[in-house]
Scaffold this motif. Structure first.
Motif, PDB file in Angstrom:
ATOM      1  N   ALA A  27      -2.107  -5.400  -5.930  1.00  0.00           N
ATOM      2  CA  ALA A  27      -3.527  -5.088  -5.558  1.00  0.00           C
ATOM      3  C   ALA A  27      -4.259  -4.348  -6.710  1.00  0.00           C
ATOM      4  O   ALA A  27      -5.479  -4.938  -6.627  1.00  0.00           O
ATOM      5  CB  ALA A  27      -3.393  -3.839  -4.641  1.00  0.00           C
ATOM      6  N   ALA A  85      -8.730  -0.540  -5.878  1.00  0.00           N
ATOM      7  CA  ALA A  85      -7.430  -0.204  -5.598  1.00  0.00           C
ATOM      8  C   ALA A  85      -6.927   1.157  -6.274  1.00  0.00           C
ATOM      9  O   ALA A  85      -5.765   1.496  -6.271  1.00  0.00           O
ATOM     10  CB  ALA A  85      -6.380  -1.285  -5.676  1.00  0.00           C
ATOM     11  N   SER A 108       0.810  -1.102   0.154  1.00  0.00           N
ATOM     12  CA  SER A 108      -0.136   0.004  -0.044  1.00  0.00           C
ATOM     13  C   SER A 108       0.879   1.038   0.098  1.00  0.00           C
ATOM     14  O   SER A 108       2.172   1.095   0.038  1.00  0.00           O
ATOM     15  CB  SER A 108      -0.935   0.148   1.195  1.00  0.00           C
TER      16      SER A 108
END
Lengths: 330, 541
Positions: B134, B142, A271
């Motif tokens: 992702a 995402a 992320s």
């Protein structure tokens, strides 16, 4: 939509241990297996990320210079905003990483009276960001009391300072208050400010909610739920000494807390949270502005088609001759 | 200015509120005044660039080559492996929003995709979709987007609505540099033959004739000779301006606009006076007659192809070192790229001023000195006879050009020179100068007539700051050290702040410089008589 998606995911992440530990009794899964897996994913994932960045070439030296260059001896260079040496770069990076130097510059532009642009200092984001990151660091460090026996003196000192005001019982940690306040601010600014709401992705709401979930469940355990702290230490010591045990009687809040932390560890390397490592690799910040002093090599440099002087003179010889310009070949 | 241009009062009605529609749905309209025309086929061919064709952005069908998505995918992958900057900037943005209102195009247009964060997201969304786990799994959740024609058109619109000024990068907590992202996006579009005319043409010209304007050697010589004649009329002094002279000590390279456009031209006169007065042994080059480098706005490879001429010519002429004139992006290339691209310049010597003995240690390997560094050093050592009162009719402010500030740190040298040659110098507000300087709004190849409205929007913050010193200090000239500034600030100021001129720092040096053997000099370099400005014309030595 993005916010809703994040909320649903958070709800599921809380519900899972609640149901599966509380009702189905999967203590070992959530107390031992998931944390181990999460830690492994975190370490390997982050390491792979960092190694990937580290092995990538930096073809050009392109620092963003934010102050006076070092040029003539009587002009004072800005050593931190425009570093020309490694020492300066280290200083610049420390300011950046420890105090968010660039964010501190933040201004808010406004068009006043329909014609006048103003740029006012706006430190809220800087303050909120700094408050969160520092308290997060301290809170994580405080947790070492659960992983180390005996508890190191520095952890105890930190706890002493953190509970300086001696309010409440158990005594309230300042960092607990600040981290929740900071995260709440960071979360709500994304919702309240239309511009931020417009740019925010699920990946922006989710980590804030996750961190809030972790902080709130931790606070809940300490101040309200009064979880069995001896049992927790037994479990955590078991984890670090690789002899995991799950004692009886640990409340479900703890498993929620631990599961959210595990989720954070797993989520981290995939992320935007990798900014924590990435900032060190940013070529506009971590390079010295000594471009004209020290040659920078591009490892993948290759020859290109150029237009040589000979080709140029061949094309323009006649007009050059007529204009009485010097020539290589008459 | 075209007939149908909006009035300033209309243009400044800016709506900063974001639209309802999600930014992920591409929606771009090519409206007159806010985009650039496509690169010309002949020039693309001349430069051996891929897929040359006739097309225009406002047409529905861009005649994209077969498999264009695959070409871009491969090009993207290649660049992610070649540039750490790109990979880092794709990976670590947290969308904190600090950059949002730092971009002059956002301030001037209110278009959310002109927030640097969203400009980057245009590329980043495709990165997520194609290159991250992702994004591959979660897609839109995402933040991933598939590259479609709609997305490509957005790329074109917004990456040619970024002037690569790097102001956002100053405020970004991670130093994410939109200039770098824009450069990469433009490179990707180049791969399928998408570029703009005002980059393609100057680049082709420069490759062939040595300068962006396409001036051939004899034309170049004519303009320099003309300046020499005019200077003699203005000062009574006949200067020498050698061209392609072998064995000179120094090669001088300036942006081509200096000898072919106004008000750049007065800066050229300033250079010529200065070099003559100190007796500099130097030469111009017709082959390397361009300091600027529109290759920077095209691709790293094109930048290298054009930049190669400077060192090759320095070698051919056998000079010892190089001085570069007043230009913005030229100095980004010279300072941050030249040595890497076309060095090492081991055939040159470490620059030492022949007049002051100053060793320019900051240019030890590149061996190219900025004229502001050179002149500041001369003034500091009292080598020039200056009469700043000859600029008293000017009330000046100084516009820091983006690149010399944010890619070099040239702040005090020009200010020192200005303060030495002008008596009335007033800075603009602090959030609009130095490292926080605002772009002219027309850099990086965007300074075209067809893009006029967007340029006026992008230049609004700069013009607004000029307005402030115009109102408070009666400033009547904006000085700058950049050829694009000198070309595009005059229409900008005419639009937003009528009554403020634009000039170069060395124009002021020229006005103030007392030359040996000069006559009365009743006018300044622009030919404006001093009497008109309430000043005697014969008070110089």
């Amino acid at each position: 939509m993005n916010l809703f998606f994040s909320l649903v995911v958070i709800a599921v992440l809380i519900a899972l241990p609640w149901v599966l530990v509380g009702a189905a009794g999967l203590d070992y899964l959530f107390g031992v297996i998931v944390p181990y897996v999460a830690l492994a994913v975190f370490v390997v994932g982050l390491l792979m990320r960092v190694l990937q960045w580290a092995r990538l070439p930096v073809p050009f030296r392109t620092p963003t210079t934010c102050g006076q260059q070092k040029s003539l001896p009587w002009i004072k260079p800005s050593r931190l905003e425009n570093p020309h040496s490694t020492l300066g770069v280290i200083g610049r990076m420390l300011l950046e990483v420890l105090f968010f130097r660039s964010l501190f510059r933040n201004t808010r532009s406004q068009l006043r009276d329909g014609s006048r642009l103003t740029y006012l200092a706006d430190k809220w984001l800087w303050a909120g960001g700094l408050a969160f990151h520092w308290t997060f660091l301290i809170v994580v460090a405080r947790h070492f009391r659960f992983f180390l026996e005996p508890v190191p003196w520095c952890v105890s000192v930190m706890e002493g300072l953190d509970s300086f005001f001696q309010i409440g019982l158990p005594i309230i940690y300042l960092t607990d208050v600040i981290i929740i306040a900071a995260l709440t601010y960071l979360f709500f600014r994304r919702i309240v400010n239309p511009r931020l709401r417009y740019i925010s992705l699920a990946g922006d709401y989710f980590p804030l909610l996750l961190l809030l979930g972790i902080a709130v469940s931790g606070v809940w355990m300490r101040y309200f739920d009064k979880t069995d702290i001896v049992g927790i230490k037994e479990l955590s010591m078991g984890l670090v000494t690789l002899g995991p045990v799950v004692p009886e009687g640990i409340g479900v809040t703890f498993f929620i807390h631990l599961f959210l932390v595990s989720a954070l560890l797993i989520y981290f390397p995939f992320s935007k949270l990798v900014h924590a490592g990435g900032v060190f690799f940013s070529p506009t910040r971590n390079l010295a502005n000594n471009n004209r002093v020290k040659r920078h090599i591009n490892p993948w440099d290759y020859p290109v088609k150029v237009h040589t002087y000979e080709e140029y003179e061949d094309e323009f010889r006649d007009v050059m001759k007529a204009a009485e310009m010097p020539l290589e070949k008459e | 200015m075209a007939e149908d241009v909006k009035k300033p009062e209309e243009l400044i009605q800016i709506d900063y509120g974001p639209p309802k529609r999600s930014w992920m749905d591409p929606a771009v309209k090519f409206e007159r005044g806010s985009y650039n025309y496509a690169a010309v086929k002949d020039n693309q061919e001349y430069l051996s660039l891929p897929f040359p064709r006739k097309w225009q952005p406002y047409e529905d069908d861009w005649q994209l080559p077969d498999g264009w998505e695959e070409i871009i995918f491969k090009g993207f992958k290649e660049r992610l492996e070649k540039y750490r900057s790109l990979r880092i900037f794709m990976d670590i943005c947290v969308r904190c929003g600090a950059c949002a209102d730092k971009c002059h195009f956002f301030i001037g247009s209110g278009d959310p995709k002109n927030m640097p964060v969203l400009r980057a997201e245009l590329l980043r969304s495709v990165y997520r979709n194609d290159f991250t786990t992702a994004g591959k799994v979660l897609g839109k959740f995402a933040g991933g987007r598939k590259l479609t024609v709609g997305v490509l058109k957005e790329w074109f619109y917004y990456f040619y609505q970024c002037t690569e000024c790097r102001r956002c990068s100053v405020f970004c907590p991670y130093g994410i540099d939109t200039a770098e992202i824009t450069m990469m996006a433009r490179e990707l579009m180049n791969l399928i033959g998408i570029s703009i005319e005002w980059i393609g043409t100057p680049v082709a010209n420069c490759f062939r004739t040595g300068n962006h304007l396409g001036i051939q050697p004899h034309g170049f010589k004519d303009s320099i000779d003309f300046a020499v004649d005019e200077l003699e009329e203005l000062t009574g002094v006949r200067v020498e301006a050698p061209i392609n002279k072998k064995g000179a000590e120094i090669l001088f390279v300036a942006p081509s606009a200096d000898y072919f456009a106004s008000p750049h031209y007065y800066t050229l006169l300033g250079y010529l006076q200065l070099f003559h007065e100190i007796g500099l042994d130097y030469t111009w080059s017709s082959y390397a007659s361009e300091g600027g480098n529109f290759g920077l706005f095209h691709s790293a490879e094109m930048m290298k192809r054009l930049n190669s001429k400077i060192y090759m010519e320095a070698k051919r002429l056998g000079v010892k070192w190089i001085i570069g004139g007043e230009c913005g992006h030229m100095w980004r290339v010279v300072h941050q790229y030249m040595d890497t691209l076309n060095g090492p310049a081991d055939f040159l010597e470490e620059p030492v001023s022949p007049f002051t003995g100053t060793r320019f240690e900051n240019t030890r390997t590149t061996k190219m000195v900025h004229i502001a560094e050179f002149t500041a050093d001369l003034i500091h050592h009292n080598k020039l006879k200056l009469d700043p009162s000859r600029n008293d009719h000017w009330r000046v402010t100084y516009h820091d050009s983006c690149n010399p500030v944010r890619a070099m740190g040239l702040l005090e040298e020009p200010r020192y020179v200005i303060n030495s040659v002008c008596n009335n110098f007033h800075e603009m507000p602090e959030n609009t100068i130095r490292e926080q300087t605002f772009c002219c709004g027309s850099g990086a190849g965007l300074g075209t007539d067809e893009n006029f409205e967007m340029r006026m929007r992008g230049g609004l913050p700069r013009a607004n700051a000029v307005q402030y010193v115009h109102d408070t200090h009666d400033v009547n000239i904006l000085l700058c050290m950049c050829a694009i500034d000198k070309a595009t600030l005059p229409p900008l100021l005419e639009y937003w702040v009528p009554g403020v001129e634009v000039g170069g720092v060395h124009e002021m040096v020229g006005n103030a410089l007392i030359m040996k053997g000069q006559h009365d000099r009743p006018t300044d370099l622009r030919g404006t008589p001093y009497e008109q400005n309430g000043k005697e014309g014969d008070d110089n030595v």
